[in-house]
Design a protein around this motif. Structure first.
Motif, mmCIF file in Angstrom:
data_model
loop_
_atom_site.group_PDB
_atom_site.id
_atom_site.type_symbol
_atom_site.label_atom_id
_atom_site.label_comp_id
_atom_site.label_asym_id
_atom_site.label_seq_id
_atom_site.Cartn_x
_atom_site.Cartn_y
_atom_site.Cartn_z
ATOM 1 N N UNK A 1 0.959 -1.165 0.045
ATOM 2 C CA UNK A 1 0.030 0.127 0.206
ATOM 3 C C UNK A 1 0.975 1.227 -0.006
ATOM 4 N N UNK A 2 0.211 2.449 -0.240
ATOM 5 C CA UNK A 2 1.019 3.700 0.031
ATOM 6 C C UNK A 2 1.612 3.754 1.350
ATOM 7 N N UNK A 3 0.631 3.303 2.397
ATOM 8 C CA UNK A 3 1.186 3.600 3.819
ATOM 9 C C UNK A 3 2.306 2.582 4.104
ATOM 10 N N UNK A 4 2.354 1.336 3.489
ATOM 11 C CA UNK A 4 3.298 0.647 3.629
ATOM 12 C C UNK A 4 4.788 1.142 3.314
ATOM 13 N N UNK A 5 4.601 1.828 1.931
ATOM 14 C CA UNK A 5 5.618 2.452 1.215
ATOM 15 C C UNK A 5 6.220 3.493 2.167
ATOM 16 N N UNK A 6 5.533 4.409 2.732
ATOM 17 C CA UNK A 6 6.307 5.455 3.570
ATOM 18 C C UNK A 6 6.530 4.637 4.742
ATOM 19 N N UNK A 7 6.177 3.777 5.289
ATOM 20 C CA UNK A 7 6.641 3.141 6.477
ATOM 21 C C UNK A 7 7.999 2.497 6.091
ATOM 22 N N UNK B 1 -9.785 -1.113 -1.882
ATOM 23 C CA UNK B 1 -8.929 -1.181 -0.738
ATOM 24 C C UNK B 1 -8.847 -2.491 -0.368
ATOM 25 N N UNK B 2 -9.226 -3.500 -0.773
ATOM 26 C CA UNK B 2 -9.190 -5.043 -0.721
ATOM 27 C C UNK B 2 -7.784 -5.303 -1.441
ATOM 28 N N UNK B 3 -7.647 -4.598 -2.587
ATOM 29 C CA UNK B 3 -6.719 -5.119 -3.296
ATOM 30 C C UNK B 3 -5.327 -4.140 -2.972
ATOM 31 N N UNK B 4 -4.346 -4.931 -2.123
ATOM 32 C CA UNK B 4 -3.228 -3.983 -1.552
ATOM 33 C C UNK B 4 -2.305 -4.030 -2.434
ATOM 34 N N UNK B 5 -1.953 -2.831 -3.093
ATOM 35 C CA UNK B 5 -0.997 -2.740 -3.993
ATOM 36 C C UNK B 5 -0.514 -1.267 -4.129
ATOM 37 N N UNK B 6 0.805 -1.026 -3.848
ATOM 38 C CA UNK B 6 1.401 0.264 -3.940
ATOM 39 C C UNK B 6 2.679 0.247 -4.688
ATOM 40 N N UNK B 7 3.465 1.349 -4.635
ATOM 41 C CA UNK B 7 4.814 1.407 -5.180
ATOM 42 C C UNK B 7 5.651 2.486 -4.745
ATOM 43 N N UNK B 8 6.985 2.208 -4.778
ATOM 44 C CA UNK B 8 7.960 3.263 -4.606
ATOM 45 C C UNK B 8 8.688 3.435 -5.842
ATOM 46 N N UNK B 9 8.989 4.730 -6.190
ATOM 47 C CA UNK B 9 10.082 5.010 -7.457
ATOM 48 C C UNK B 9 11.016 5.794 -6.393
ATOM 49 N N UNK B 10 12.485 5.360 -6.452
ATOM 50 C CA UNK B 10 13.357 5.862 -5.890
ATOM 51 C C UNK B 10 14.645 5.990 -6.541
#
Length: 467
Positions: A183-189, A321-330
């Protein structure tokens, strides 16, 4: 002779105040098991009380077992380590404006609860038929897809597709610079784990998405709020904060800011990046509302080239919201360290969710859904704003896109009071101070226009305001 403990107005005796301060430090983990407490003389000076007050407070805490005395050495925090309490780390808030409490109410609400204060779309607004088709497609995949771990960076075809989507916003990122997350939250964490040490300063907008506050407190960061304007953060105050606090990070939304709906202007974006470069500041650009835009706003990551800006996103708000998929570009040279950290904290990637998102993006379902969704949100934004104005609640800015409208109540009214009254009618609101680190948004409410169609919301608001 030291003066005797006196009563501190509104907070019990001075002894009780000193005890509460020590307990707070233990709960916030600034005092861990075995850590030495400040000397009696030093703590008396810090608390502006007598030494005898501190002596009595320490003796009572020792009697409770919260601390231990070592003759000739001082007092030390006792073990075991107390469970982390975010409520103890942050300021004491009225429950009506406690963001974690508001979130729990919204997440646990039954069908009889209206949620104009929540941060997601109704399930009926999501592409249910397309999701079912994609689920059937994924169900026919090979056994490795259905049962094995995904790679740490995540599904390669989805990362390639995300790279092409980011290029449409001017962000140049190779698939090797993209990591999938839950998720986006996991990305920030994950990024906070990667970049921060306890006590580091982090800048956020004031107001900002309230979970930023809670997440940063969980990492024991020092959170600094910068007033937000319709074109971005107040640049002069931002520059002052860089000098005064020497922050490690700044976390923001550049497009469709949460909660205000504002859009970062190109001028402010360039000044931000110049200041960040001068101060060695890293910026996390949370772009989870990107697909709600009609016209793309400036992206810090596009101007910066993923040098000191990390770009994150997810599909929780737009797809499911049930399909938990986010990303990080770094930055490219961060990826090995981020990969190691991801393995340590969550091992592989969620393969099924990635396959599902990829299917919906490739077959055109997502594009068609977003075309319809943007139009529907525009109508809801107009209708909700019109209804709110009719009862004296004024939108902060006029905006054509997104799901949030940030509104001010008439002078003299308190949003927390309105929220308490609305809750008695089974309506969950989002008062402004839940988003404000400085607690200066007491006249504001954030409305989710997709959750604000029910006439009972406006009748209840009007009744609450009339009192």
């Amino acid at each position: 002779m030291d003066e005797q403990p006196a009563r501190s107005e509104g907070s019990g005796t001075l002894v009780e105040r000193v005890m509460a301060t020590v307990r707070h430090r233990i709960a916030a983990r600034t005092l861990t098991p075995g850590a030495r407490l400040p000397s009696i003389r030093a703590f008396a000076k810090t608390m502006q009380v007598s030494k005898s007050t501190v002596v009595e407070a320490y003796e009572r805490l020792a009697a409770e077992g919260a601390i231990r005395s070592r003759p000739g050495s001082g007092f030390y925090a006792a073990g075991p380590l107390a469970p982390l309490s975010l409520a103890e780390i942050g300021p004491r808030l009225d429950r009506a404006v406690d963001p974690l409490w508001v979130s729990r109410l919204s997440l646990e609400a039954g069908d009889d609860i209206l949620k104009p204060g929540c941060g997601w779309l109704p399930a009926s607004w999501m592409p249910e038929a397309a999701l079912r088709r994609a689920l059937r497609t994924v169900a026919r995949a090979d056994d490795v897809t259905l049962a094995d771990y995904g790679t740490p960076l995540g599904l390669p075809p989805l990362r390639h597709l995300l790279a092409r989507r980011m290029a449409e916003h001017g962000i140049e990122a190779s698939p090797e610079q993209i990591m999938l997350t839950e998720s986006g939250t996991q990305a920030i964490d994950l990024l906070c784990r990667f970049l921060l040490e306890p006590g580091d300063s982090v800048l956020v907008d004031d107001p900002c998405y309230f979970n930023f506050h809670a997440l940063l407190r969980a990492h024991r960061a020092k959170v600094i709020g910068i007033p937000y304007t319709p074109s971005g953060p107040d640049i002069e105050l931002f520059a002052q904060a860089l000098i005064e606090h020497r922050p490690r990070l700044y976390i923001t939304n550049s497009a469709l800011h949460n909660p205000t709906g504002a859009i970062l202007s190109p001028v402010v974006a360039h000044r931000l990046l110049k200041l960040a470069d001068q101060s060695d500041l890293t910026i996390i650009e949370d772009d989870i509302f990107a697909d709600f835009e009609h016209t793309p706003a400036p992206r810090l990551a596009a101007f910066d080239g993923l040098s000191r800006v990390i770009h994150i996103g997810s599909f929780s708000k737009t797809l499911s919201a049930s399909v938990r998929c986010g990303f990080i570009a770094a930055p490219r040279d961060w990826m090995e360290g981020l990969t190691d950290l991801k393995i340590a904290t969550s091992f592989g990637s969620g393969r099924l969710a990635s396959e599902l998102v990829l299917t919906l993006l490739k077959d055109g379902s997502y594009r068609k859904h977003m075309d319809l969704l943007r139009a529907r949100l525009s109508r809801a934004m107009h209708d909700t704003s019109t209804r709110l104005r009719a009862i004296g609640i004024k939108p902060w800015i006029d905006q054509p896109a997104g799901m949030f409208v940030w509104c001010s109540l008439p002078d003299g009214m308190d949003a927390a009071d309105i929220a308490r009254r609305a809750l008695s009618a089974n309506i969950v609101l989002a008062p402004g101070n839940a988003f404000s680190l400085s607690q200066t948004a007491s006249r504001f409410l954030r409305f989710n226009v997709a959750q604000s169609a029910d006439e009972r919301i406006f009748k209840t608001l009007e009744e609450a305001m009339s009192r």
